[in-house]
Design an enzyme around this catalytic site. Structure first.
Site, PDB file in Angstrom:
ATOM      1  N   LYS A 199       0.832  -1.224   0.000  1.00 39.36           N
ATOM      2  CA  LYS A 199       0.000   0.000   0.000  1.00 39.36           C
ATOM      3  C   LYS A 199       0.858   1.261   0.000  1.00 39.36           C
ATOM      4  O   LYS A 199       0.756   2.117   0.883  1.00 39.36           O
ATOM      5  CB  LYS A 199      -0.964   0.025   1.188  1.00 39.36           C
ATOM      6  CG  LYS A 199      -1.975  -1.102   1.168  1.00 39.36           C
ATOM      7  CD  LYS A 199      -3.067  -0.898   2.192  1.00 39.36           C
ATOM      8  CE  LYS A 199      -4.063  -2.025   2.200  1.00 39.36           C
ATOM      9  NZ  LYS A 199      -3.538  -3.290   2.752  1.00 39.36           N
ATOM     10  N   ASP A 218       3.110   7.424  -1.400  1.00 40.39           N
ATOM     11  CA  ASP A 218       3.995   8.591  -1.318  1.00 40.39           C
ATOM     12  C   ASP A 218       4.268   9.135  -2.720  1.00 40.39           C
ATOM     13  O   ASP A 218       3.746   8.601  -3.694  1.00 40.39           O
ATOM     14  CB  ASP A 218       5.302   8.191  -0.610  1.00 40.39           C
ATOM     15  CG  ASP A 218       5.881   9.343   0.204  1.00 40.39           C
ATOM     16  OD1 ASP A 218       5.898  10.482  -0.319  1.00 40.39           O
ATOM     17  OD2 ASP A 218       6.314   9.108   1.344  1.00 40.39           O
TER      18      ASP A 218
HETATM   19  P1  5BU Z   1      -8.738 -10.636   6.894  1.00 37.72           P
HETATM   20  O1  5BU Z   1      -8.046 -11.400   7.932  1.00 37.72           O
HETATM   21  O2  5BU Z   1      -9.477 -11.515   5.871  1.00 37.72           O
HETATM   22  O3  5BU Z   1      -9.622  -9.558   7.460  1.00 37.72           O
HETATM   23  O4  5BU Z   1      -7.560  -9.923   6.083  1.00 37.72           O
HETATM   24  C1  5BU Z   1      -7.775  -9.080   4.995  1.00 37.72           C
HETATM   25  C2  5BU Z   1      -6.471  -8.651   4.359  1.00 37.72           C
HETATM   26  O5  5BU Z   1      -6.763  -7.756   3.291  1.00 37.72           O
HETATM   27  C3  5BU Z   1      -5.544  -7.911   5.289  1.00 37.72           C
HETATM   28  O6  5BU Z   1      -4.213  -8.261   4.938  1.00 37.72           O
HETATM   29  C4  5BU Z   1      -5.761  -6.450   4.988  1.00 37.72           C
HETATM   30  O7  5BU Z   1      -4.584  -5.691   5.152  1.00 37.72           O
HETATM   31  C5  5BU Z   1      -6.181  -6.478   3.536  1.00 37.72           C
HETATM   32  N1  5BU Z   1      -7.151  -5.435   3.166  1.00 37.72           N
HETATM   33  C6  5BU Z   1      -8.397  -5.342   3.720  1.00 37.72           C
HETATM   34  O8  5BU Z   1      -8.791  -6.138   4.554  1.00 37.72           O
HETATM   35  N2  5BU Z   1      -9.247  -4.345   3.332  1.00 37.72           N
HETATM   36  C7  5BU Z   1      -8.897  -3.422   2.431  1.00 37.72           C
HETATM   37  O9  5BU Z   1      -9.705  -2.558   2.068  1.00 37.72           O
HETATM   38  C8  5BU Z   1      -7.601  -3.534   1.854  1.00 37.72           C
HETATM   39  C9  5BU Z   1      -6.771  -4.547   2.231  1.00 37.72           C
HETATM   40 BR1  5BU Z   1      -7.104  -2.335   0.591  1.00 37.72          BR
END
Ligand code: 5BU
Length: 449
Positions: free
Chosen positions: A293, A296
């Site tokens: 992500k 910058d």
């Molecule tokens: P989870 O454990 O299924 O909640 O993880 C979701 C992953 O997706 C986690 O690594 C977040 O950093 C990533 N993510 C997210 O959950 N939502 C977003 O909007 C974005 C990334 Br962009």
């Protein structure tokens, strides 16, 4: 009837409906185009119209009136003045300062709000407005619409339990204009055949992965792997040790298209780990996806991408980047594939409609962006990745909000789901990964029908 016809003929003179050949927002060629905004320039007709709209509902039950921006705003205002029912204004986008509310005006939770719309086609923008009004704690039961293009919008809303009253249908308008010789038989035939061919229910069709207009080699590769493995699954390996990471990669590698990493959470990140991970990825046929992500200016991002401890440029297939710094900031990642963060899954995210539109513009202009992360449908020239997917939980206590694979494939036309805790925290990650692969692939297949 006479009054209704008179009104329509006057409105026609104002130019609210034009015949010819028009390209609609959806890309479809239409033989007519409706735009009710000129009505606001004729106070007399605006008053008549608003009066007619008020007749469609039981005024006594109304506590608030709200117009869908922008064409219905003057109508809603006029209806409010005539009926004495207070007006609230819905913003198209959050203004970014001050109260940051999407609704302006004085209202209390639980009040019933009448929605006013100019033209209803598929009903999509009304559904969005209703969502936002309801999010503020207001109740919506009735909607009044000036013109129904008879393309499934009313059915869509009625299915959701709303009462919709319309002043005119497009067929009625054509018939009246024909009756008073504003349209000849040939024109009527052309418009009617267009209307008959147009589907009565909203038929949004999703594009098959193999038919997507993706040029970027990493995007093409993802599609090929997905088809080979019958999988739309990206596993998010948010584990904190190299041992756990390599174990997970080995165990679930053959079920996934990509393994998403946050390298900076791994306490013992080493180049040996990277070498091992790459060899597992090659053997099990998946891509390595760093969820860095970046956010910058280009120069800093380039340093973060190519230098430092992680040197992502040397080993990952794709990375995530915010679009906030503009298109040029994303070029520094070439030739690595970039996944643009367009919208986030978390509660209270600042990625509102305005942000999403602007962010997609940046993403689409950038040749190395081949995918977007979002919680809504995006255009076919980007693959859509959706995180926040879980079969069991609704969310966590840190703002994450979950949806099911079925929901995201069906409603957003997601191409790839991203699943973290649903897999790596499961009692048996292998069984869980297979379940998400299977349910995801089935939901994808169903969404093609
Ligand atoms: P989870 O454990 O299924 O909640 O993880 C979701 C992953 O997706 C986690 O690594 C977040 O950093 C990533 N993510 C997210 O959950 N939502 C977003 O909007 C974005 C990334 Br962009």
């Amino acid at each position: 009837m006479q009054a209704k016809e008179d009104f329509l003929l006057k409105a026609y003179e104002l130019g609210i409906i034009k015949f010819g050949s028009f390209t609609l927002k959806s890309g479809i060629e239409s033989p007519f185009y409706v735009d009710l905004r000129p009505l606001a320039s004729s106070p007399h007709h605006l008053k008549t119209l608003s009066h007619n709209l008020l007749q469609l509902v039981d005024e006594k039950s109304l506590e608030l009136i709200c117009g869908v921006p922008y064409a219905a705003l003057p109508m809603a205002t006029t209806m409010s003045l005539e009926s004495g029912v207070p007006l609230i204004i819905k913003r198209k986008e959050n203004k970014g300062y001050g109260t940051k509310r999407m609704l302006e005006g004085v209202y209390q939770k639980g009040q019933n709000c009448l929605l006013v719309e100019d033209v209803i086609t598929s009903g999509k923008s009304l559904v969005e407005t209703i969502d936002e009004v309801e999010k503020e704690g207001l109740k919506v039961t009735d909607i009044v619409v000036v013109l129904d293009r008879e393309q499934g919008g009313i059915e869509r809303l009625e299915k959701k339990g709303y009462r919709v009253s319309t002043l005119f249908t497009i067929n009625e308008v054509i018939d009246i204009l024909h009756k008073y010789h504003r349209l000849d038989a040939e024109e009527v035939k052309e418009v009617k055949s267009f209307l008959n061919e147009s589907p009565t229910a909203p038929t949004r069709k999703r594009t098959r992965l193999e038919d997507k207009e993706i040029q970027h080699p990493v995007g093409r590769n993802m599609i090929d792997i997905a088809l080979r493995k019958k999988s739309n699954l990206i596993a998010s390996a948010d584990v904190v040790s190299s041992m756990e990471l390599l174990k997970l990669a080995n165990e679930i590698g053959d079920k996934i298209v990509a393994l998403k990493l946050h390298s900076d959470i791994i306490v013992d990140f080493t180049w040996d780990m990277v070498t091992e991970l790459r060899s597992i990825a090659r053997e099990k046929d998946f891509l390595l996806f760093e969820d860095r992500k970046f956010a910058d200016i280009g120069n800093t991002q380039e340093l973060q991408f190519k230098q430092g401890i992680y040197r992502f440029a040397d080993w990952v297939d794709m990375i995530t980047a915010h679009t906030i710094a503009g298109e040029k900031s994303l070029r520094v990642f070439e030739p690595t594939g970039v996944v643009a963060i367009v919208e986030m899954s978390s509660e209270g995210t600042l990625t509102d409609n305005y942000y999403v539109t602007q962010s997609l513009n940046v993403a689409q202009k950038s040749p190395n962006v081949f995918a977007a992360v979002a919680q809504r449908q995006v255009s076919d020239d980007l693959l859509l990745f959706t995180p926040g997917v879980n079969l069991e939980m609704k969310g966590d206590n840190k703002g994450q909000q979950y949806k099911t694979p079925k929901k995201v494939f069906n409603d957003y036309f997601t191409d790839f789901i991203i699943v973290g805790r649903g897999i790596y925290k499961a009692n048996d990650p292998v069984v869980a990964a297979e379940e998400y692969r299977k349910q995801g692939w089935e939901a994808y297949q169903d969404s093609l029908k």
